[in-house]
Scaffold this active site. Sequence first.
Site, short mmCIF file in Angstrom:
data_model
loop_
_atom_site.label_atom_id
_atom_site.label_comp_id
_atom_site.label_asym_id
_atom_site.label_seq_id
_atom_site.Cartn_x
_atom_site.Cartn_y
_atom_site.Cartn_z
N PHE A 36 -2.32 -29.43 -17.65
CA PHE A 36 -2.72 -30.82 -17.87
C PHE A 36 -2.76 -31.51 -16.51
O PHE A 36 -1.72 -31.73 -15.89
CB PHE A 36 -1.73 -31.54 -18.79
CG PHE A 36 -1.92 -31.25 -20.26
CD1 PHE A 36 -2.79 -30.26 -20.70
CD2 PHE A 36 -1.23 -31.98 -21.21
CE1 PHE A 36 -2.96 -30.00 -22.05
CE2 PHE A 36 -1.40 -31.74 -22.58
CZ PHE A 36 -2.27 -30.74 -22.99
N GLU A 37 -3.95 -31.86 -16.05
CA GLU A 37 -4.10 -32.41 -14.71
C GLU A 37 -4.50 -33.88 -14.74
O GLU A 37 -5.12 -34.36 -15.69
CB GLU A 37 -5.13 -31.60 -13.92
CG GLU A 37 -4.71 -30.15 -13.76
CD GLU A 37 -5.55 -29.40 -12.74
OE1 GLU A 37 -6.11 -30.04 -11.82
OE2 GLU A 37 -5.64 -28.16 -12.86
#
Length: 442
Positions: free
Chosen positions: A234-235
């Site tokens: 998850f960026e």
Amino acid sequence: MNRSICTGVLLCISLFLFGGHMKAEVIHITQKGDSLYKIGDRYNVTADQLAKLNGMPGERKLVQGQSILIPGQSYMVQPGDSLYKIAKRHQIPIDELMELNGLHSSLILTGDTLQIPQKEKTNVKVGAYFIPKDQGYNDEMMSALGRYLTTIYLFSYNPNQDGTLSSLPLNNSVAEAWRKGISPFATLTNLSGSGFDPELAHDLMANENKRKKLIENLYMVLDRHDYKGVVIDFEGLRPEDRSLFSSFIKQVGERLHPHNMEVHIAVPPMSGSRSPSYAAAYDYKTLGRYADSLFLMTYNWHWLGGASGPIAPIQEIKKTLDFATSVVPREKLMLGIPMYAYDWVVSKEGVKGKAYSVQHAISKYIQHESSIHYDEQSEAPWFRYKDEAGRTHEVWFEDPRSLLAKFELVRGYRLGGMGAWQLDFSIRQSETLLRSEFNVLK
């Protein structure tokens, strides 16, 4: 991984499984007029051996400043060399270099032969991201490179707004990974049509029903396809989602760990608990408590949308490792090592740069006969060339010198291992160096 990398740059770290403690290569920096034949004559090896060791193309051209691996422990002093430069290039203490060669002063002469001290191999875990394609391709990649890996991260499963997951055409890749002794992991991202989507991630984590549905769907995918676990990538998360993300990881672990499934997390580089502030959502200490491994994305300090420069400067990586090892058990940390190049147009504003593999960068500097420069502070090579339109390009990439400097960080900080993005852009020099430095754990 980073979106700009994800769109076209594939990265690989691979290992040969050889025992023993012998250092098998030295690093030679080419001089003006060098050729494989001339270098081979000096070191008593054939041009064919050098070409194979370095994965060189058929034309076998060299440019000034290029890094070439030479088999054995003997190094011939080149013009401009010093004991300091030779020791630093090979990541060895200068006093060990002097002692092995019976030197009582730092005076060396061009043409002298020095023995490079051996290093004892250390054990590491190695992971690589992999985008599966057709079965023939998948089987070929696993056969060629999979034996060098501890884990493989299949990219990627992307969540929908309701917590369901996209499909991934595996085409026998998970089963083939197990057959090759590799633990296969699914990669869960927050990718949407607009790239890495912090709002999508926030909505899925904040809404209890969606969060539970996502976690349950994730478990079902892992169970159905016989994955060892998940890498959560998850960026770009919002800083204010720090507690939310940690809580989400905790709940994922609570669902997966009782079934002997692991939880790995890809995290951006940080030098403090909330530094840089835009990455404050990633609480290393808490995440390290709940997860089995943290993949440190220690690259992209310079990116295509900004000024040209080293992608993974060593001094910045050290800041990340200093902090990470202070709050997370070392054996849980995986160092991300880039094997890609960024190509900036530096002579004209508004021209979009490109990202591509290191092998393509090698082909590019040979095509344009560019001299290779090396930034000693950041431990990174670079070169320039002019395109057909007369525009000047600057390219930063990785070579044996910069890779060996990063490998030494894995050893020096006693990390659990290293990881790469992704499997099908391996270059021979990285494989050769890794064979010499490490033993892969299975």
